[in-house]
Design a protein around this motif. Structure first.
Motif, mmCIF file in Angstrom:
data_model
loop_
_atom_site.group_PDB
_atom_site.id
_atom_site.type_symbol
_atom_site.label_atom_id
_atom_site.label_comp_id
_atom_site.label_asym_id
_atom_site.label_seq_id
_atom_site.Cartn_x
_atom_site.Cartn_y
_atom_site.Cartn_z
ATOM 1 N N ALA A 234 44.963 -1.692 16.821
ATOM 2 C CA ALA A 234 45.732 -1.400 15.755
ATOM 3 C C ALA A 234 45.003 -0.155 15.025
ATOM 4 C CB ALA A 234 45.696 -2.562 14.832
ATOM 5 N N LEU A 238 46.928 3.446 14.260
ATOM 6 C CA LEU A 238 46.893 3.653 12.929
ATOM 7 C C LEU A 238 46.421 4.998 12.589
ATOM 8 C CD1 LEU A 238 46.206 0.298 11.066
ATOM 9 C CD2 LEU A 238 48.399 1.587 11.111
ATOM 10 N N SER A 262 56.228 -3.750 7.462
ATOM 11 C CA SER A 262 55.024 -4.442 7.826
ATOM 12 C C SER A 262 54.279 -3.108 8.288
ATOM 13 C CB SER A 262 55.191 -5.221 9.306
ATOM 14 O OG SER A 262 55.898 -4.586 10.171
ATOM 15 N N THR A 263 54.839 -2.120 9.029
ATOM 16 C CA THR A 263 53.570 -0.981 9.347
ATOM 17 C C THR A 263 53.316 -0.104 7.976
ATOM 18 O OG1 THR A 263 55.106 -0.654 11.349
ATOM 19 C CG2 THR A 263 53.950 1.070 10.750
ATOM 20 N N SER A 266 50.331 -2.135 6.606
ATOM 21 C CA SER A 266 49.108 -1.890 7.886
ATOM 22 C C SER A 266 48.626 -0.582 7.597
ATOM 23 C CB SER A 266 49.782 -2.084 9.248
ATOM 24 O OG SER A 266 50.068 -3.436 9.252
ATOM 25 N N ARG A 269 46.525 -0.050 4.242
ATOM 26 C CA ARG A 269 45.295 -0.905 4.399
ATOM 27 C C ARG A 269 44.236 0.105 4.982
ATOM 28 N NH1 ARG A 269 48.280 -5.112 6.820
ATOM 29 N NH2 ARG A 269 48.889 -6.674 5.369
ATOM 30 N N TYR A 270 44.817 0.696 6.045
ATOM 31 C CA TYR A 270 44.020 1.659 6.884
ATOM 32 C C TYR A 270 43.583 2.951 6.023
ATOM 33 C CZ TYR A 270 42.858 5.156 10.645
ATOM 34 O OH TYR A 270 42.155 6.009 11.209
#
Length: 449
Positions: A234, A238, A262-263, A266, A269-270
């Motif tokens: 992931a 990312l 959802s992406t 994610s 967060r990244y």
């Protein structure tokens, strides 16, 4: 019977760290785990045996600490092993959080020993049971999924790496090896104290759950490894996505909004974790996704932990420290205005928006809370100033009427509110806002430099 030594030799760490050309610091507490690790390393084949430096911390937390240190000094002297010992004096023990403080002291000491001997890594005796306990603790406490794989074979540490060669072995393996090879070790009586959360997990929760699954320790360790593999994949993806979204200061909002929800979560967060904002909660993450996707209120500033702000402009979002001045002023193109901060103008001088004017020419305008945050940007075609009586005047006409030189018009800035209305044609003219209920005075300041 499984031979722990063979398991360690086949670990992912073998080819990199187990070589006679390397120097390895071994963290030894004199417990059974670390004594097995030290013995295994000493018995590696000569070409695969690194130079070993033993590192021990006397925490002065137990009556047997002195005896443990004395034993290890004798052990290392008899085997011609270099030994480094640190003393964590009782006077340095905190009243609260002693476990965390002890860990910080240990790892700071290990880094010092690594530097002294130019070692490539520090080896600790964490094993499969430790990994299972950590996973279960994280599941009980909740938090970020990355924490479920916190114990890995290796991670960057100080000038090299921290490695855990025994992660594939469980506690029974180590005890069996220690007994078969007649090793001497010390039992830590504090491990039976159920006050620490980890001890309750070790002696109460894991044994109870193991009734349902006798191989629970192995299963949890396997789960952690699978999570690490998926997280690695992931993060790789990312990172590639980050490269496509990245702008000079942050990331493109247009490209971000084309991602699935959802992406988006994610990626956020990244993006935040990579830039040092690692404690954001899931609820706030959902709020950020909603806010960044809202095109009806372009400029906005989101407060994050540790004095960080995520600033949403018209075309990009970026991080900055709360209260940090935009040092480059208008060369940033577009930025959220922090109250009380001075900003340089490319055309000369500086401006500030504040509730407490200090110096410089001052004009007061009445604004309501829903007009914040304010944004500074270049003049755009179609910008209009609200005049007294409710009429409007085009900003470009104002510049002509005020006889602003043509070469300066290209650098002209405006301050707009959260609704997109021009509040101030900086240094030239202020919009008129009636003194409505709830409106507060805001000072627009300008000074020469």
């Amino acid at each position: 019977m499984k031979d722990p030594k063979l398991t360690m030799e086949r670990s992912p760490l073998g080819s990199r760290f187990f070589s006679s050309s390397n120097t390895l610091v071994v963290a030894v507490s004199t417990g059974v785990d670390s004594m097995v690790l030290l013995d295994l390393l000493q018995n590696l084949p000569k070409l695969r045996r690194p130079r070993l430096i033993v590192a021990h911390v006397n925490h002065h937390l137990r009556t047997q600490s002195t005896a443990e240190e004395a034993f290890l000094r004798t052990y290392c002297r008899q085997r011609n092993l270099p030994l480094e010992v640190a003393q964590w004096a009782v006077a340095e023990h905190p009243a609260k959080g002693i476990e965390a403080a002890a860990r910080r002291f240990r790892y700071s000491f290990f880094a010092t020993v690594m530097d002294k001997y130019q070692a490539q890594a520090v080896a600790t005796a964490h094993h499969q049971d430790d990994l299972a306990e950590t996973v279960l603790m994280k599941l009980i406490r909740g938090g970020r999924i990355e924490q479920l794989g916190a114990l890995r074979w290796q991670r960057p540490f100080a000038s090299g790496a921290l490695i855990r060669p025994l992660l594939a072995l469980n506690k029974q393996d180590l005890r069996r090896y220690a007994k078969d090879h007649q090793l001497t070790w010390f039992e830590d009586e504090t491990n039976r104290d159920l006050t620490p959360f980890r001890n309750r997990v070790r002696h109460r929760y894991l044994p109870s759950l193991s009734v349902e699954n006798p191989r629970l320790v192995t299963a949890l360790a396997s789960d952690a490894e699978q999570i690490n593999d998926l997280l690695g994949l992931a993060n790789e993806r990312l990172g590639e996505l980050d490269a496509t979204l990245r702008t000079e200061r942050g990331f493109s909002l247009a490209a971000f909004r084309r991602l699935s929800e959802s992406t988006q979560r994610s990626y956020l967060r990244y993006y935040l974790t990579k830039r040092g904002v690692a404690t954001i909660k899931e609820e706030q993450l959902h709020q950020l996704v909603t806010g960044l996707g809202d095109q009806t209120r372009p400029p906005q500033s989101f407060q994050l932990p540790n004095q960080w702000c995520l600033v949403k402009g018209y075309r990009e979002a970026f991080l900055k420290k709360a209260g940090q001045m935009a040092q480059e002023g208008e060369s940033e193109g577009e930025f959220v205005v922090e109250l009380g901060q001075w900003y340089r103008l490319r055309a000369g001088g500086a401006f500030s928006v504040t509730r407490q004017p200090d110096q410089g020419s001052v004009t007061t305008v009445w604004l309501t809370n829903n007009q914040f945050p304010l944004t500074c940007r270049p003049v755009q075609a179609g910008d209009r100033l609200l005049l007294k009586g409710g009429t409007h005047q085009r900003v470009r006409r104002v510049l002509i009427d005020q006889k602003v030189p043509r070469d300066l018009r290209a650098n002209q800035r405006v301050i707009v509110d959260a609704l997109g209305q021009v509040v101030w044609l900086v240094g030239v003219k202020v919009a008129w806002f009636d003194r409505r209920p709830g409106a507060l005075p805001v000072a627009l300041c300008q000074r020469e430099q």
